[in-house]
Design a protein around this motif. Structure first.
Motif, PDB file in Angstrom:
ATOM      1  N   ASN A   1       0.840  -1.192   0.000  1.00 50.32           N
ATOM      2  CA  ASN A   1       0.000   0.000   0.000  1.00 50.32           C
ATOM      3  C   ASN A   1       0.879   1.248   0.000  1.00 50.32           C
ATOM      4  O   ASN A   1       2.102   1.174   0.028  1.00 50.32           O
TER       5      ASN A   1
ATOM      6  N   TRP B   1      -8.330  -2.651   0.176  1.00 54.24           N
ATOM      7  CA  TRP B   1      -7.537  -1.637  -0.520  1.00 54.24           C
ATOM      8  C   TRP B   1      -6.841  -2.213  -1.751  1.00 54.24           C
ATOM      9  O   TRP B   1      -6.698  -1.539  -2.772  1.00 54.24           O
TER      10      TRP B   1
ATOM     11  N   PHE C   1     -11.680   1.597  -0.351  1.00 53.85           N
ATOM     12  CA  PHE C   1     -11.599   1.822   1.087  1.00 53.85           C
ATOM     13  C   PHE C   1     -12.887   1.268   1.667  1.00 53.85           C
ATOM     14  O   PHE C   1     -13.976   1.620   1.205  1.00 53.85           O
TER      15      PHE C   1
ATOM     16  N   GLN D   1      -6.038   7.335   6.191  1.00 57.06           N
ATOM     17  CA  GLN D   1      -5.952   6.469   5.015  1.00 57.06           C
ATOM     18  C   GLN D   1      -6.058   7.283   3.725  1.00 57.06           C
ATOM     19  O   GLN D   1      -5.318   7.049   2.764  1.00 57.06           O
TER      20      GLN D   1
ATOM     21  N   TRP E   1      -3.143   7.915   0.541  1.00 56.23           N
ATOM     22  CA  TRP E   1      -3.432   7.532  -0.842  1.00 56.23           C
ATOM     23  C   TRP E   1      -3.426   8.741  -1.781  1.00 56.23           C
ATOM     24  O   TRP E   1      -2.990   8.642  -2.929  1.00 56.23           O
TER      25      TRP E   1
ATOM     26  N   ARG F   1     -11.199   3.671  -4.572  1.00 60.70           N
ATOM     27  CA  ARG F   1      -9.899   4.349  -4.546  1.00 60.70           C
ATOM     28  C   ARG F   1      -9.577   5.020  -5.883  1.00 60.70           C
ATOM     29  O   ARG F   1      -8.537   5.648  -6.023  1.00 60.70           O
TER      30      ARG F   1
END
Length: 372
Positions: A189, A300, A305, A318, A322, A343
């Motif tokens: 991630n 993810w 999300f 979070q 991103w 996302r």
């Protein structure tokens, strides 16, 4: 149409796989949403809706124009229908009130750096599919799907040699996939790194994680796979699990989807079964384990999300990783969210989804999110 069907339809609109009829059906629900001024609409009579669809369906060339509206609306409606976005405040503003002008920050992309044992640092964004580098008998390639693959051809000369360590690191706003020489698949991630040997020559397959990673470990009963992070050690033989171990997060979380793992922090250990999650608090030095929605923890890597009664501060952390932005956490109210955000949407759309659900509005100023 049931609510769960509408959720699935919203997801198909978001990822572009919906049919023409599904697009028209979605638009009918979205029109109902607008007509209510932002309240969650009822689910219209199915037969009446189908009659409307039959009357409005046109050749694909014309119908595709309605996809633009559907795609723009999908993110908003998707968040609303997934559990109505439960929050602790009930006085939710209307859609008209939440359509504030927001700077358009694009979502993250597949982006990473690969650092080799000899110190070479390769930007994987700039590398075309094909050969990336070689180290002794190790061949490193990049696939058309954007995955880095390590291919090893072990020899008798490998015995007793010190491991050559490599590192894959993602920036804020980046993610990447890696196939290790033993066949283990890793998803990294944003703002994360994984250190690993170019070949696994030791008695255990040790890697070192910072940030968040999802692992599908290749089975090797003779060599356990170990993920070491700053606060804990996770030992497995072959399994699927997600580890979130950001230093700025209050808890290190290990979520198990398949197989079994043993999580150790200091002198304390716990074993997890599928569907369980461990949470290690470095301040209290305690591990707690129990049932959890582990699929949400790993969502993810599939482009979403997913929040389950999650504090707004955790949500914003979070998002900030991103979208590569900062956040003023002092201005965030102590409310919780349950819902889903793709996302793939820009930051402005993600924040509008949050605004719809509670008495809070956001603005982005100088690359920082503020609540007001």
């Amino acid at each position: 149409m049931h609510k769960d069907e509408l959720i699935a339809l919203s997801a198909k609109i978001t990822d572009g796989t919906a049919t023409d009829e599904e697009i028209v059906r979605f638009n009918a629900y979205y029109d109902a949403l607008l007509a209510t001024g932002g309240d969650v609409p009822g689910y219209p009579d199915e037969e009446a809706l189908l009659q409307g669809i039959r009357g409005r369906t046109k050749p694909a060339g014309t119908i595709r124009l309605t996809w633009i509206k559907a795609a723009a609306a999908a993110a908003v409606l998707f968040g609303i229908v997934t559990g109505a976005w439960m929050v602790t405040r009930k006085d939710a503003p209307s859609i008209a009130e939440t359509h504030q002008q927001q700077p358009d920050v694009k979502p993250g992309t597949n982006s990473a750096f690969l650092t080799l044992a000899d110190g070479r640092r390769i930007s994987l964004d700039d590398v075309q599919p094909g050969d990336v580098a070689s180290q002794g008998n190790i061949k490193i390639t990049k696939t058309d799907k954007g995955e880095v693959v390590y291919e090893a051809q072990p020899s008798a000369d490998d015995a007793g040699k010190a491991a050559s360590w490599n590192e894959l690191s993602t920036p804020r706003g980046g993610q990447f996939r890696l196939l290790l020489p033993d066949g283990t698949k890793v998803w990294l991630n944003a703002a994360s790194s994984l250190r690993f040997p170019a070949t696994f020559t030791e008695r255990e397959r040790l890697v070192v994680l910072s940030g968040e990673g999802y692992f599908e470990v290749a089975t090797d009963k003779k060599k356990p796979f170990v993920v070491q992070s700053a606060s804990q050690r996770v030992k497995v033989l072959g399994t699927h699990f997600n580890i979130q171990a950001y230093t700025e997060e209050p808890l290190a979380k290990t979520s198990l989807l398949e197989g079994s793992v043993e999580v150790t922090a200091g002198a304390v250990s716990t074993k997890l079964s599928p569907g369980e999650q461990s949470r290690y608090n470095s301040k209290t030095m305690r591990i707690e384990a129990g049932p959890a929605d582990v699929s949400a923890a790993a969502a993810w890597k599939n482009g979403y999300f997913v929040f389950n009664d999650t504090y707004l501060s955790d949500v914003i952390r979070q998002l900030s990783r991103w979208y590569d932005v900062q956040a003023d956490f002092s201005s965030l109210p102590p409310i919780r969210y349950t819902g889903t955000i793709p996302r793939t949407v820009p930051l402005s759309s993600a924040l509008k989804m949050l605004e719809i659900t509670g008495n809070v509005q956001f603005e982005v100023n100088q690359n920082t999110i503020y609540a007001r």
